[in-house]
Design a protein around this motif. Structure first.
Motif, PDB file in Angstrom:
ATOM      1  N   ASN A  78     -25.816  -1.487  66.565  1.00 13.13           N
ATOM      2  CA  ASN A  78     -25.203  -1.109  65.291  1.00 13.13           C
ATOM      3  C   ASN A  78     -26.328  -0.842  64.301  1.00 13.13           C
ATOM      4  O   ASN A  78     -26.739  -1.730  63.553  1.00 13.13           O
ATOM      5  N   PHE A  79     -26.818   0.376  64.301  1.00  9.19           N
ATOM      6  CA  PHE A  79     -27.967   0.733  63.483  1.00  9.19           C
ATOM      7  C   PHE A  79     -27.812   2.182  63.011  1.00  9.19           C
ATOM      8  O   PHE A  79     -27.071   2.966  63.624  1.00  9.19           O
ATOM      9  N   PRO A  80     -28.453   2.552  61.906  1.00 12.20           N
ATOM     10  CA  PRO A  80     -28.360   3.935  61.433  1.00 12.20           C
ATOM     11  C   PRO A  80     -28.841   4.912  62.502  1.00 12.20           C
ATOM     12  O   PRO A  80     -29.944   4.784  63.018  1.00 12.20           O
ATOM     13  N   GLY A  81     -27.977   5.853  62.855  1.00 13.17           N
ATOM     14  CA  GLY A  81     -28.314   6.833  63.883  1.00 13.17           C
ATOM     15  C   GLY A  81     -27.712   6.551  65.238  1.00 13.17           C
ATOM     16  O   GLY A  81     -27.819   7.372  66.153  1.00 13.17           O
ATOM     17  N   VAL A  82     -27.066   5.397  65.384  1.00 16.00           N
ATOM     18  CA  VAL A  82     -26.440   5.067  66.664  1.00 16.00           C
ATOM     19  C   VAL A  82     -25.366   6.097  67.009  1.00 16.00           C
ATOM     20  O   VAL A  82     -24.713   6.660  66.120  1.00 16.00           O
ATOM     21  N   VAL A  83     -25.181   6.333  68.278  1.00 16.14           N
ATOM     22  CA  VAL A  83     -24.208   7.325  68.750  1.00 16.14           C
ATOM     23  C   VAL A  83     -23.132   6.635  69.581  1.00 16.14           C
ATOM     24  O   VAL A  83     -23.436   5.863  70.489  1.00 16.14           O
ATOM     25  N   PHE A  84     -21.870   6.903  69.244  1.00 22.03           N
ATOM     26  CA  PHE A  84     -20.738   6.453  70.052  1.00 22.03           C
ATOM     27  C   PHE A  84     -19.994   7.680  70.552  1.00 22.03           C
ATOM     28  O   PHE A  84     -19.834   8.660  69.820  1.00 22.03           O
ATOM     29  N   LYS A  85     -19.560   7.613  71.809  1.00 19.03           N
ATOM     30  CA  LYS A  85     -18.865   8.761  72.382  1.00 19.03           C
ATOM     31  C   LYS A  85     -17.616   8.312  73.139  1.00 19.03           C
ATOM     32  O   LYS A  85     -17.542   7.181  73.617  1.00 19.03           O
ATOM     33  N   GLU A  86     -16.673   9.226  73.246  1.00 22.22           N
ATOM     34  CA  GLU A  86     -15.483   8.946  74.046  1.00 22.22           C
ATOM     35  C   GLU A  86     -15.855   9.014  75.523  1.00 22.22           C
ATOM     36  O   GLU A  86     -16.877   9.598  75.907  1.00 22.22           O
ATOM     37  N   LYS A  87     -15.021   8.399  76.355  1.00 24.50           N
ATOM     38  CA  LYS A  87     -15.341   8.188  77.762  1.00 24.50           C
ATOM     39  C   LYS A  87     -15.760   9.458  78.479  1.00 24.50           C
ATOM     40  O   LYS A  87     -16.740   9.470  79.244  1.00 24.50           O
ATOM     41  N   GLU A  88     -15.065  10.563  78.237  1.00 21.51           N
ATOM     42  CA  GLU A  88     -15.336  11.793  78.981  1.00 21.51           C
ATOM     43  C   GLU A  88     -16.683  12.426  78.604  1.00 21.51           C
ATOM     44  O   GLU A  88     -17.240  13.216  79.371  1.00 21.51           O
ATOM     45  N   ASP A  89     -17.216  12.104  77.428  1.00 20.78           N
ATOM     46  CA  ASP A  89     -18.495  12.670  76.990  1.00 20.78           C
ATOM     47  C   ASP A  89     -19.652  11.683  77.143  1.00 20.78           C
ATOM     48  O   ASP A  89     -20.790  11.992  76.777  1.00 20.78           O
ATOM     49  N   TRP A  90     -19.373  10.527  77.709  1.00 18.64           N
ATOM     50  CA  TRP A  90     -20.352   9.436  77.761  1.00 18.64           C
ATOM     51  C   TRP A  90     -21.221   9.532  79.008  1.00 18.64           C
ATOM     52  O   TRP A  90     -20.769   9.926  80.076  1.00 18.64           O
ATOM     53  N   SER A  91     -22.493   9.177  78.868  1.00 20.86           N
ATOM     54  CA  SER A  91     -23.362   9.048  80.037  1.00 20.86           C
ATOM     55  C   SER A  91     -24.200   7.797  79.876  1.00 20.86           C
ATOM     56  O   SER A  91     -24.601   7.439  78.755  1.00 20.86           O
ATOM     57  N   TYR A  92     -24.485   7.144  80.982  1.00 25.29           N
ATOM     58  CA  TYR A  92     -25.208   5.872  80.979  1.00 25.29           C
ATOM     59  C   TYR A  92     -26.605   6.019  80.365  1.00 25.29           C
ATOM     60  O   TYR A  92     -27.004   5.231  79.506  1.00 25.29           O
ATOM     61  N   SER A  93     -27.331   7.029  80.794  1.00 25.70           N
ATOM     62  CA  SER A  93     -28.709   7.196  80.334  1.00 25.70           C
ATOM     63  C   SER A  93     -28.770   7.580  78.855  1.00 25.70           C
ATOM     64  O   SER A  93     -29.639   7.104  78.114  1.00 25.70           O
ATOM     65  N   GLU A  94     -27.865   8.427  78.428  1.00 23.07           N
ATOM     66  CA  GLU A  94     -27.849   8.818  77.017  1.00 23.07           C
ATOM     67  C   GLU A  94     -27.486   7.639  76.132  1.00 23.07           C
ATOM     68  O   GLU A  94     -28.035   7.469  75.035  1.00 23.07           O
ATOM     69  N   ALA A  95     -26.577   6.786  76.620  1.00 23.62           N
ATOM     70  CA  ALA A  95     -26.208   5.593  75.864  1.00 23.62           C
ATOM     71  C   ALA A  95     -27.402   4.658  75.707  1.00 23.62           C
ATOM     72  O   ALA A  95     -27.577   4.015  74.666  1.00 23.62           O
ATOM     73  N   ALA A  96     -28.234   4.575  76.746  1.00 23.70           N
ATOM     74  CA  ALA A  96     -29.417   3.717  76.677  1.00 23.70           C
ATOM     75  C   ALA A  96     -30.401   4.220  75.628  1.00 23.70           C
ATOM     76  O   ALA A  96     -30.960   3.431  74.854  1.00 23.70           O
ATOM     77  N   LEU A  97     -30.613   5.521  75.579  1.00 25.20           N
ATOM     78  CA  LEU A  97     -31.619   6.091  74.687  1.00 25.20           C
ATOM     79  C   LEU A  97     -31.127   6.285  73.260  1.00 25.20           C
ATOM     80  O   LEU A  97     -31.904   6.135  72.312  1.00 25.20           O
ATOM     81  N   LYS A  98     -29.847   6.614  73.078  1.00 29.18           N
ATOM     82  CA  LYS A  98     -29.343   6.949  71.742  1.00 29.18           C
ATOM     83  C   LYS A  98     -28.460   5.874  71.124  1.00 29.18           C
ATOM     84  O   LYS A  98     -28.147   5.939  69.933  1.00 29.18           O
ATOM     85  N   SER A  99     -28.043   4.906  71.931  1.00 31.91           N
ATOM     86  CA  SER A  99     -27.135   3.872  71.411  1.00 31.91           C
ATOM     87  C   SER A  99     -27.713   2.479  71.542  1.00 31.91           C
ATOM     88  O   SER A  99     -26.999   1.490  71.402  1.00 31.91           O
ATOM     89  N   SER A 100     -28.997   2.389  71.829  1.00 34.01           N
ATOM     90  CA  SER A 100     -29.701   1.106  71.905  1.00 34.01           C
ATOM     91  C   SER A 100     -30.987   1.247  71.107  1.00 34.01           C
ATOM     92  O   SER A 100     -31.804   2.113  71.402  1.00 34.01           O
ATOM     93  N   SER A 101     -31.155   0.415  70.103  1.00 33.22           N
ATOM     94  CA  SER A 101     -32.296   0.568  69.210  1.00 33.22           C
ATOM     95  C   SER A 101     -33.573  -0.034  69.781  1.00 33.22           C
ATOM     96  O   SER A 101     -33.540  -0.857  70.694  1.00 33.22           O
ATOM     97  N   MET A 102     -34.689   0.368  69.210  1.00 26.92           N
ATOM     98  CA  MET A 102     -35.991  -0.235  69.477  1.00 26.92           C
ATOM     99  C   MET A 102     -36.267  -1.168  68.300  1.00 26.92           C
ATOM    100  O   MET A 102     -36.413  -0.715  67.161  1.00 26.92           O
TER     101      MET A 102
END
Length: 327
Positions: free
Chosen positions: A224-248
């Motif tokens: 939960n950070f500025p820039g986080v990305v949430f997507k619906e199931k049909e547009d979701w991918s595991y790798s993209e979720a790791a890079l765009k929905s998990s902060s450093m």
């Protein structure tokens, strides 16, 4: 630049533990935790107890992240001694094997899916759904995501969420939650009975409140950070979720050590089998992971994460109540 399955496959060479390193980090973390706990209990000075209690709280956090790696089978997966050590720690931490593994594995498989990511994580609703929800549901949702609630993660995430709630929901599946509650508060009673009220508060509950609050916030801010990305199931991918929905989570070396590199969360979500002590190596080798959105434990970054409340599908971003026209 690698992406998708190619990036996951490229990290596989790091997903092999070094048993000597695994045992070194595990044993030293447990020794620090136990010795700081004992020192805090035996200390005579109140201020010394507070200082040692802070160290104990940070030590619990380090052991917890290592415990989390163990349940991902990233370290010591076949060791009976490690099983015993981590099982007892899970009881003490009020995150017993059954509920932590079930909920956390689910989280990894559904990270940032718009409608199914709330199990094992903080709930996310769209602005439209929030506006249509009854006032009672709105209050409940905002309460769960409130800074005070997250800061009191020991109570709301561990005592209630992990232990009491799981036990009530399914006693047969989560009987170890009852064992955890008995062990945790039984140990607290023993400290109180033998050393008194001040000691149990400063040398037992103070550390678990610190680790509970820090752990809850880290988990919150990692998704939960500025820039986080949430997507619906049909547009979701595991790798993209790791890079765009998990902060450093950028930290100083001391806090990075106490949190066992969990700040490299984008890498952990890409490949949870990589031991925590190898995450900095992966970060330095792959430019792909260096592009992840960064946050920190600085006050302004904490506030930026806390103010986010609902997902605006039109803007494609998390927004606060004021932006949503709800305040």
């Amino acid at each position: 630049m690698k992406e998708g399955k190619d990036l996951i496959l490229a990290t596989k060479k790091f997903a092999v533990e070094d048993k000597k390193r695994s045992w070194f980090h595990t044993i030293t973390a447990f020794v620090l935790l136990i010795s700081s706990f004992v020192a805090g209990v035996l200390a005579d000075n109140t201020f010394v107890k507070i200082g040692i209690g802070l160290l104990s709280g940070l030590s619990i956090t380090r052991v917890f992240v290592i415990y989390h790696d163990y349940l991902h089978k990233a370290i010591l997966p076949t060791s009976k001694l490690a099983y015993f050590m981590f099982y007892v720690f899970g009881l003490f931490k009020l995150a017993p094997f059954s509920i932590w593994k079930r909920s956390h594995d689910y989280h990894h498989k559904h990270n940032s899916k718009l409608y199914t990511s709330s199990i094992g994580s903080f709930p996310i609703v769209t602005l439209e759904k929030f506006k249509k929800a009854p006032k009672s549901e709105q209050r409940k949702y905002l309460f769960i995501r409130h800074p005070i609630t997250i800061s009191l993660g020991y109570i709301f995430a561990f005592v209630y969420g992990m232990s009491i709630k799981s036990l009530i929901a399914s006693p047969s599946k989560h009987w170890d939650s009852a064992l955890a509650l008995t062990f945790h508060f039984g140990l607290a009673f023993l400290v109180y009975y033998n050393f008194g009220f001040e000691t149990v508060m400063l040398s037992y509950f103070f550390p678990v409140f610190i680790s509970g609050g820090l752990g809850s916030y880290l988990f919150y801010a990692q998704h939960n950070f500025p820039g986080v990305v949430f997507k619906e199931k049909e547009d979701w991918s595991y790798s993209e979720a790791a890079l765009k929905s998990s902060s450093m989570m950028v930290m100083n070396p001391v806090m990075q050590w106490f949190t066992a590199n969990i700040g490299f969360h984008q890498i952990h979500h890409m490949n949870a089998k990589i031991p925590f002590y190898k995450l900095p190596e992966v970060y330095n080798e792959f430019k792909e992971f260096q592009t992840a959105t960064k946050t920190s434990l600085m006050p302004w970054d904490i506030w930026a994460c806390f103010r986010l409340k609902v997902w605006d599908t039109e803007r494609g971003q998390m927004i606060g109540l004021k932006e949503a026209g709800l305040r």
